[in-house]
Write a protein that holds these residues in place. Structure first.
Motif, short mmCIF file in Angstrom:
data_model
loop_
_atom_site.label_atom_id
_atom_site.label_comp_id
_atom_site.label_asym_id
_atom_site.label_seq_id
_atom_site.Cartn_x
_atom_site.Cartn_y
_atom_site.Cartn_z
N SER A 66 22.16 -65.97 -24.64
CA SER A 66 22.98 -65.18 -23.72
C SER A 66 24.09 -64.45 -24.47
CB SER A 66 23.63 -66.08 -22.67
OG SER A 66 22.65 -66.75 -21.92
N ILE A 67 24.35 -63.23 -24.05
CA ILE A 67 25.46 -62.45 -24.59
C ILE A 67 26.47 -62.25 -23.46
CG2 ILE A 67 26.16 -60.23 -25.58
CD1 ILE A 67 24.39 -61.84 -27.45
N LEU A 68 27.72 -62.52 -23.76
CA LEU A 68 28.81 -62.36 -22.80
C LEU A 68 29.81 -61.36 -23.35
CD1 LEU A 68 29.38 -66.19 -22.28
CD2 LEU A 68 27.97 -64.69 -20.86
N ARG A 69 30.43 -60.60 -22.44
CA ARG A 69 31.42 -59.60 -22.85
C ARG A 69 32.68 -59.74 -22.02
NH1 ARG A 69 30.75 -52.96 -22.90
NH2 ARG A 69 32.93 -52.54 -23.40
N GLY A 70 33.82 -59.81 -22.70
CA GLY A 70 35.10 -59.85 -22.02
C GLY A 70 35.71 -58.46 -21.93
N ASP A 71 36.69 -58.30 -21.09
CA ASP A 71 37.36 -57.01 -20.93
C ASP A 71 38.21 -56.64 -22.14
OD1 ASP A 71 36.28 -56.71 -18.41
OD2 ASP A 71 38.03 -57.53 -17.39
N ASP A 72 38.43 -57.59 -23.04
CA ASP A 72 39.28 -57.37 -24.20
C ASP A 72 38.51 -57.01 -25.47
OD1 ASP A 72 38.03 -59.79 -24.51
OD2 ASP A 72 39.86 -60.93 -24.92
N GLY A 73 37.22 -56.65 -25.32
CA GLY A 73 36.41 -56.30 -26.48
C GLY A 73 35.82 -57.49 -27.22
N VAL A 74 35.97 -58.67 -26.64
CA VAL A 74 35.41 -59.88 -27.23
C VAL A 74 34.01 -60.11 -26.68
CG1 VAL A 74 35.62 -62.39 -27.42
CG2 VAL A 74 37.64 -60.96 -27.68
N PHE A 75 33.08 -60.40 -27.57
CA PHE A 75 31.70 -60.72 -27.22
C PHE A 75 31.41 -62.15 -27.67
CE2 PHE A 75 31.85 -56.19 -27.49
CZ PHE A 75 30.98 -55.75 -26.51
N MET A 76 30.62 -62.85 -26.88
CA MET A 76 30.19 -64.18 -27.26
C MET A 76 28.69 -64.28 -27.08
SD MET A 76 33.17 -66.73 -25.98
CE MET A 76 32.69 -67.99 -27.13
N ALA A 77 28.06 -64.95 -28.02
CA ALA A 77 26.65 -65.30 -27.90
C ALA A 77 26.59 -66.81 -27.75
CB ALA A 77 25.87 -64.86 -29.13
N VAL A 78 25.80 -67.26 -26.79
CA VAL A 78 25.56 -68.69 -26.59
C VAL A 78 24.06 -68.87 -26.73
CG1 VAL A 78 25.81 -70.67 -25.07
CG2 VAL A 78 27.56 -68.87 -25.06
N GLU A 79 23.67 -69.59 -27.77
CA GLU A 79 22.26 -69.74 -28.12
C GLU A 79 21.87 -71.21 -28.12
OE1 GLU A 79 21.62 -67.98 -32.01
OE2 GLU A 79 23.45 -66.80 -31.77
N ARG A 80 20.67 -71.47 -27.67
CA ARG A 80 20.13 -72.83 -27.77
C ARG A 80 18.79 -72.75 -28.50
NH1 ARG A 80 19.29 -75.56 -22.72
NH2 ARG A 80 18.98 -77.39 -24.02
N TRP A 81 18.66 -73.62 -29.50
CA TRP A 81 17.47 -73.66 -30.37
C TRP A 81 16.87 -75.05 -30.36
CZ3 TRP A 81 15.60 -69.24 -32.32
CH2 TRP A 81 16.45 -68.12 -32.28
N SER A 82 15.55 -75.11 -30.51
CA SER A 82 14.84 -76.40 -30.52
C SER A 82 15.21 -77.23 -31.74
CB SER A 82 13.33 -76.18 -30.50
OG SER A 82 12.95 -75.59 -29.28
N SER A 83 15.50 -76.56 -32.86
CA SER A 83 15.82 -77.30 -34.08
C SER A 83 16.63 -76.42 -35.03
CB SER A 83 14.53 -77.72 -34.79
OG SER A 83 13.85 -76.58 -35.28
N ARG A 84 17.19 -77.06 -36.02
CA ARG A 84 17.94 -76.33 -37.04
C ARG A 84 17.01 -75.41 -37.83
NH1 ARG A 84 23.33 -75.50 -38.88
NH2 ARG A 84 22.93 -73.92 -40.44
N SER A 85 15.78 -75.86 -38.07
CA SER A 85 14.84 -75.01 -38.82
C SER A 85 14.49 -73.75 -38.03
CB SER A 85 13.59 -75.78 -39.22
OG SER A 85 12.90 -76.25 -38.08
N ASP A 86 14.42 -73.84 -36.69
CA ASP A 86 14.18 -72.64 -35.88
C ASP A 86 15.36 -71.68 -36.00
OD1 ASP A 86 11.64 -73.36 -34.87
OD2 ASP A 86 12.58 -74.56 -33.30
N LEU A 87 16.58 -72.21 -35.97
CA LEU A 87 17.77 -71.38 -36.15
C LEU A 87 17.78 -70.74 -37.53
CD1 LEU A 87 20.57 -70.26 -35.43
CD2 LEU A 87 21.52 -72.48 -36.11
N ASP A 88 17.48 -71.52 -38.54
CA ASP A 88 17.46 -70.98 -39.91
C ASP A 88 16.44 -69.84 -40.03
OD1 ASP A 88 19.42 -72.80 -40.60
OD2 ASP A 88 18.03 -74.19 -41.58
N ALA A 89 15.26 -70.02 -39.43
CA ALA A 89 14.24 -68.97 -39.46
C ALA A 89 14.75 -67.72 -38.74
CB ALA A 89 12.95 -69.47 -38.83
N HIS A 90 15.43 -67.90 -37.63
CA HIS A 90 16.00 -66.78 -36.87
C HIS A 90 16.95 -65.96 -37.74
CE1 HIS A 90 18.41 -64.62 -33.93
NE2 HIS A 90 19.47 -65.33 -34.29
N MET A 91 17.77 -66.63 -38.52
CA MET A 91 18.77 -65.94 -39.32
C MET A 91 18.15 -65.05 -40.40
SD MET A 91 21.51 -66.66 -37.79
CE MET A 91 22.68 -65.95 -38.91
N THR A 92 16.88 -65.26 -40.72
CA THR A 92 16.23 -64.46 -41.75
C THR A 92 15.39 -63.31 -41.18
OG1 THR A 92 14.24 -65.83 -41.87
CG2 THR A 92 16.11 -66.48 -43.27
#
Length: 94
Positions: free
Chosen positions: A41-67
């Motif tokens: 999920s991507i969230l946006r505030g009125d102050d120009g701040v953005f947040m991503a909230v991500e859920r991954w099955s494992s650290r290896s899935d996250l690591d693969a995503h980053m590449t």
């Protein structure tokens, strides 16, 4: 393996909010179809701040995503738009 939650916060320089949102949306769409992505999920505030909230099955899935090419493109695109370096926290539920 336990699920991983990532919370990323980034502030756009004034005037760059729309371009930042566009880049984050494109990345989110590509990411949601990746193996191991439970939610993104991507969230946006009125102050120009953005947040991503991500859920991954494992650290290896996250690591693969980053590449992936879309993450590399995202980082190249948003770096000049940022008011400060992003804050990224990787967490496990307790």
């Amino acid at each position: 393996m336990s699920e991983i939650t990532v919370i990323a916060r980034a502030k756009a320089k004034p005037g760059n909010e729309e371009e930042m949102e566009r880049a984050l949306r494109e990345n989110a769409e590509a990411t949601r179809s990746e193996a191991g992505c439970i939610s993104y999920s991507i969230l946006r505030g009125d102050d120009g701040v953005f947040m991503a909230v991500e859920r991954w099955s494992s650290r290896s899935d996250l690591d693969a995503h980053m590449t992936t090419p879309h993450v590399q493109t995202l980082m190249q695109t948003i770096t000049p738009l940022l008011a400060a370096p992003p804050e990224i926290s990787v967490m496990r539920e307790v």
